[in-house]
Design an enzyme around this catalytic site. Structure first.
Site, mmCIF file in Angstrom:
data_model
loop_
_atom_site.group_PDB
_atom_site.id
_atom_site.type_symbol
_atom_site.label_atom_id
_atom_site.label_comp_id
_atom_site.label_asym_id
_atom_site.label_seq_id
_atom_site.Cartn_x
_atom_site.Cartn_y
_atom_site.Cartn_z
ATOM 1 N NE ARG A 21 8.365 -7.296 12.752
ATOM 2 C CZ ARG A 21 9.523 -6.798 12.321
ATOM 3 N NH1 ARG A 21 10.181 -5.913 13.042
ATOM 4 N NH2 ARG A 21 10.019 -7.159 11.143
ATOM 5 N N GLY A 146 18.513 -3.525 11.413
ATOM 6 C CA GLY A 146 19.861 -4.091 11.313
ATOM 7 C C GLY A 146 20.902 -3.009 11.572
ATOM 8 C CG ASN A 178 20.143 -2.585 5.974
ATOM 9 O OD1 ASN A 178 20.094 -1.910 4.955
ATOM 10 N ND2 ASN A 178 19.768 -3.860 6.027
ATOM 11 N NE ARG A 342 -25.004 3.913 -3.423
ATOM 12 C CZ ARG A 342 -26.084 3.202 -3.769
ATOM 13 N NH1 ARG A 342 -27.302 3.687 -3.553
ATOM 14 N NH2 ARG A 342 -25.959 2.033 -4.333
ATOM 15 C CG ASN A 386 -37.739 22.307 -7.609
ATOM 16 O OD1 ASN A 386 -36.894 23.072 -7.147
ATOM 17 N ND2 ASN A 386 -38.602 21.648 -6.859
ATOM 18 C CG ASN A 395 -33.267 2.329 -8.183
ATOM 19 O OD1 ASN A 395 -33.793 2.204 -7.073
ATOM 20 N ND2 ASN A 395 -31.972 2.293 -8.364
ATOM 21 C CB SER A 414 -42.928 17.593 -1.349
ATOM 22 O OG SER A 414 -42.282 18.826 -1.499
ATOM 23 C CB ALA A 432 -47.141 17.364 -3.030
HETATM 24 C C1 UD1 Z 1 15.124 -5.835 7.112
HETATM 25 C C2 UD1 Z 1 16.640 -5.985 7.174
HETATM 26 C C3 UD1 Z 1 17.189 -5.035 8.240
HETATM 27 C C4 UD1 Z 1 16.766 -3.618 7.925
HETATM 28 C C5 UD1 Z 1 15.249 -3.503 7.728
HETATM 29 C C6 UD1 Z 1 14.911 -2.139 7.182
HETATM 30 C C7 UD1 Z 1 17.278 -8.286 6.640
HETATM 31 C C8 UD1 Z 1 17.626 -9.622 7.176
HETATM 32 N N1 UD1 Z 1 16.982 -7.347 7.529
HETATM 33 O O1 UD1 Z 1 14.603 -6.214 8.375
HETATM 34 O O2 UD1 Z 1 18.610 -5.133 8.286
HETATM 35 O O3 UD1 Z 1 17.209 -2.773 8.978
HETATM 36 O O4 UD1 Z 1 14.781 -4.486 6.785
HETATM 37 O O5 UD1 Z 1 13.519 -1.932 7.120
HETATM 38 O O6 UD1 Z 1 17.299 -8.087 5.459
HETATM 39 N N2 UD1 Z 1 10.688 -10.440 2.573
HETATM 40 C C9 UD1 Z 1 10.560 -11.319 1.519
HETATM 41 N N3 UD1 Z 1 10.823 -12.640 1.715
HETATM 42 C C10 UD1 Z 1 11.230 -13.117 2.923
HETATM 43 C C11 UD1 Z 1 11.358 -12.212 3.998
HETATM 44 C C12 UD1 Z 1 11.095 -10.878 3.781
HETATM 45 O O7 UD1 Z 1 10.213 -10.937 0.403
HETATM 46 O O8 UD1 Z 1 11.450 -14.338 3.020
HETATM 47 C C13 UD1 Z 1 10.369 -9.021 2.337
HETATM 48 C C14 UD1 Z 1 9.274 -8.509 3.231
HETATM 49 O O9 UD1 Z 1 8.008 -8.655 2.598
HETATM 50 C C15 UD1 Z 1 9.634 -7.044 3.417
HETATM 51 C C16 UD1 Z 1 11.150 -7.027 3.245
HETATM 52 O O10 UD1 Z 1 11.501 -8.250 2.642
HETATM 53 O O11 UD1 Z 1 9.048 -6.230 2.433
HETATM 54 C C17 UD1 Z 1 11.890 -6.892 4.577
HETATM 55 O O12 UD1 Z 1 11.486 -7.969 5.421
HETATM 56 P P1 UD1 Z 1 11.143 -7.747 6.948
HETATM 57 O O13 UD1 Z 1 10.759 -9.028 7.519
HETATM 58 O O14 UD1 Z 1 10.300 -6.565 7.137
HETATM 59 O O15 UD1 Z 1 12.641 -7.423 7.490
HETATM 60 P P2 UD1 Z 1 13.033 -6.460 8.687
HETATM 61 O O16 UD1 Z 1 12.971 -7.237 9.950
HETATM 62 O O17 UD1 Z 1 12.290 -5.203 8.607
HETATM 63 MG MG MG Z 2 10.704 -4.554 7.539
#
Ligand code: UD1
Ligand code: MG
Length: 461
Positions: A21, A146, A178, A342, A386, A395, A414, A432
C-alpha cells in the site's frame, strides 16, 4: 523490563513485507520518519528496555533492510516467500534459543510504540502466566485493522482480519483493534505455530489465528487495551506515514520546548529523534534538524534551514536559507543567509560565511570571514583571513582534487581564482581579480590579472 535477565526474552520484529500500500520501490520499514528509518525507532525502544536478543524477519529487499540496521547487534532471519505474519514467526522461531521463556512479536510498521507500552504488555503477560497476550486499542473506526472479538464475559475469543470479515458486519463494527504487538509463552508458540493454516480469503498465514487456537486449547489469552492509540497505529500508506511524522514531530518538539528551546512555529519545525539542542536556542519556522545533530545554547537558526549530522556550538547563528550537512560550527560561528556547508566544513570560533557561500571539506579557522559569493573547497584557511567577494578555490582539474592553503591574516581580494594546489602565505595580499597559480610568499602582494590600459576612442565615420 527489570526482571528480564532472569526471564529470557527474544523479541521478533516482523519486517519482511513489501508494504504494497506504500506504492514504493523501497521496503516499507525503511521509509523514514523525521529522517530515521521507521524500524530504527522500534529497535531503539526495545534496546532501551534492555531487550538484547532482537530477531528481525526480513524478506522483501532483505539486503537493504539488513544494511540499514547493520552494526545494531541484531539478528536476522530471511522469510522467502512472505506468506503472512504467522509464516514470518514460523520462520523466525527456528532462530529463537531453546531456553527463551517469552517471545515478543512486534511489527516493524508500528514503530512509535512507547517503551511503557511494551513494558505493560510484558508485565500483564507475566502476571497472568498467559499463553498469549495481545495489545489492543479502541478506535472510532477500525479501518483495515484486525478486530478483537470478545465474548459476553469480555474474554478475547479471536482476532479477525478486516479482509476476512466482509460478510460479518457485526465484526467490522467492533472498535477494538489489534495493534500487532504480542507476548507469547515460547513453549505454546513453538507448538501452536505448527497448527496454523492459511486464510481461505487471502491465503495468508495469520499470526493472529494463534489467539483463537489458544482459546480452543483452553490456554490463557490476555489482551491489554492501551490508551496510547496515536503511537500504536500501523503505517501502511503514505498518508499513515505522514500522520506518524506529525505525531512524532509534536511529541519531540514538546520535549525541546519543555527543555528551554524556543520554537517560533512548532508545526513547521522538524527535529529528528537523535538531535540535541541547548537552552535558549531559537528556531524559526520551516527548519529541519536531522540525523546525529547537536546544537548548543543560545543559537539562532532559520527560517528555512536544513541541518543534518552536524555539530553546532553555543551562540551559533544560521540565517535564512542555509543547508548544512556533516559539518561543524564552533562557538559564535555564523552562516547565511543562503550558505551551503557541504560535508566536512569546519567553521571554528567566530568564523563567518555569508550569502551565497559554499564550503566543502574545508577548515575556516577563528575569525575567518567569507561574506559573499564564494566557493571554498578542500581548503585550510588560517585565523583572521578575509576572503573577498567572489573568491573561488579551483580545487578540481577534472580528475583529482587539490588543496588550497591560506595562512593566518592573509587578505584575498574580490573575484580571485585560487588554482590548487596553492598556498597563500601569512599576511600576504592578493589583488582583486587575480588568478593565482603559484604560491604567494608570506607578507607579499600578488597581482595576477591583465594590466588595465587606457586608450583613445577612435571616432567612427
Ligand atoms: C497486521 C495484523 C492486524 C493488525 C495490524 C496492526 C495480521 C494477519 N494482521 O495487519 O491484525 O491490526 O497488523 O498494524 O497479523 N510481515 C512479514 N512477513 C509477511 C507479512 C508481513 O514480515 O509475510 C510484516 C510486515 O513487514 C509488517 C508486519 O508484518 O511489518 C505486519 O504486516 P502487514 O501486512 O502490515 O499487516 P497488516 O495488514 O497491517
Ligand atoms: Mg501493517
Amino acid at each position: 523490563m527489570t526482571k528480564k535477565r532472569d526471564r529470557r526474552i527474544t523479541a521478533i520484529i516482523l519486517a519482511a513485507g513489501q508494504g504494497t500500500r506504500m506504492k514504493s520501490s523501497h521496503p516499507k520499514v525503511l521509509h523514514t520518519i523525521l529522517g530515521r528509518p521507521m524500524i530504527a525507532y522500534l529497535v531503539d525502544t526495545l534496546k532501551n528496555l534492555g531487550i538484547d536478543d532482537i530477531l528481525v524477519v526480513v524478506g522483501y529487499q532483505a539486503e537493504k533492510v539488513m544494511a540499514a540496521l547493520r552494526g545494531d547487534g541484531l539478528r536476522f532471519v530471511v522469510q522467502e516467500p512472505q506468506l503472512g505474519t504467522g509464516h514470518a514467526v514460523q520462520v523466525a522461531m527456528t532462530a529463537v534459543p531453546v531456553d527463551v521463556e517469552t517471545v515478543m512479536v512486534l511489527c516493524g510498521d508500528v514503530p512509535l510504540i512507547a517503551g511503557d507500552s511494551v513494558e505493560c504488555l510484558y508485565r500483564l503477560h507475566q502476571e497472568k502466566g498467559a499463553a498469549v497476550t495481545v495489545q489492543t486499542v479502541e478506535l472510532v473506526d477500525g479501518a483495515h485493522y484486525g478486530r478483537v472479538v470478545r465474548d459476553e464475559q469480555g474474554r478475547v475469543l479471536e482476532v479477525v482480519q478486516a479482509k476476512d470479515a466482509k460478510d460479518r458486519p457485526e465484526v467490522l463494527a467492533i472498535k477494538e483493534i489489534n495493534t500487532g504487538a504480542y507476548c507469547f509463552a515460547a513453549a505454546f508458540l513453538r507448538a501452536a505455530l505448527r497448527e496454523l493454516t492459511p486464510s481461505p480469503v487471502t491465503q495468508e498465514i495469520y499470526l493472529t489465528d494463534l489467539i483463537s487456537l489458544a482459546r480452543r486449547q483452553g490456554q490463557g489469552v490476555e489482551a491489554l487495551r492501551d490508551a496510547d492509540w496515536p503511537n500504536l497505529l500501523g503505517i501502511n500508506s503514505r498518508a499513515e506515514l505522514a500522520a506518524a511524522t506529525q505525531i512524532l514531530k509534536r511529541r519531540l518538539n514538546a520535549q525541546h520546548m519543555a527543555a528551554g528551546v524556543t520554537l517560533v512555529d512548532p508545526e513547521t519545525t522538524y527535529i529528528g529523534p537523535l538531535v540535541t539542542i541547548g537552552r535558549d536556542t531559537v528556531i524559526y519556522p520551516n527548519t529541519y534538524l536531522e540525523g546525529h545533530t547537536s546544537v548548543g545554547e543560545g543559537c539562532l537558526i532559520g527560517p528555512n534551514v536544513w541541518i543534518s549530522d552536524s555539530v553546532l556550538g553555543d551562540q551559533v547563528v544560521v540565517k535564512m536559507g542555509c543547508v548544512i550537512t556533516e559539518s561543524r560550527l564552533a562557538e559564535g560561528a555564523q552562516a547565511g543567509p543562503y550558505s551551503h556547508l557541504r560535508p566536512l566544513s569546519d567553521l571554528r570560533e567566530g568564523a563567518k560565511v555569508g550569502n551565497f557561500v559554499e564550503v566543502k571539506k574545508s577548515t575556516l579557522h577563528p575569525g575567518v570571514k567569507a561574506n559573499h559569493l564564494t566557493y571554498l573547497g578542500d581548503a585550510v584557511i588560517g585565523p583572521g583571513v578575509n576572503v573577498g567577494a567572489g573568491t573561488i578555490t579551483c580545487n578540481y582539474d577534472g580528475v583529482k582534487k587539490y588543496q588550497t592553503t591560506i595562512e593566518a591574516g592573509a587578505f584575498i581580494g574580490s573575484n580571485t581564482a585560487l588554482v590548487a594546489p596553492v598556498t597563500v602565505g601569512e599576511k600576504a595580499y592578493v589583488g582583486a581579480g587575480s588568478t593565482i597559480t603559484e604560491d604567494v610568499p608570506p607578507g607579499k602582494l600578488a597581482i595576477a590579472r591583465g594590466r588595465q590600459v587606457i586608450k583613445e576612442i577612435k571616432k567612427r565615420g
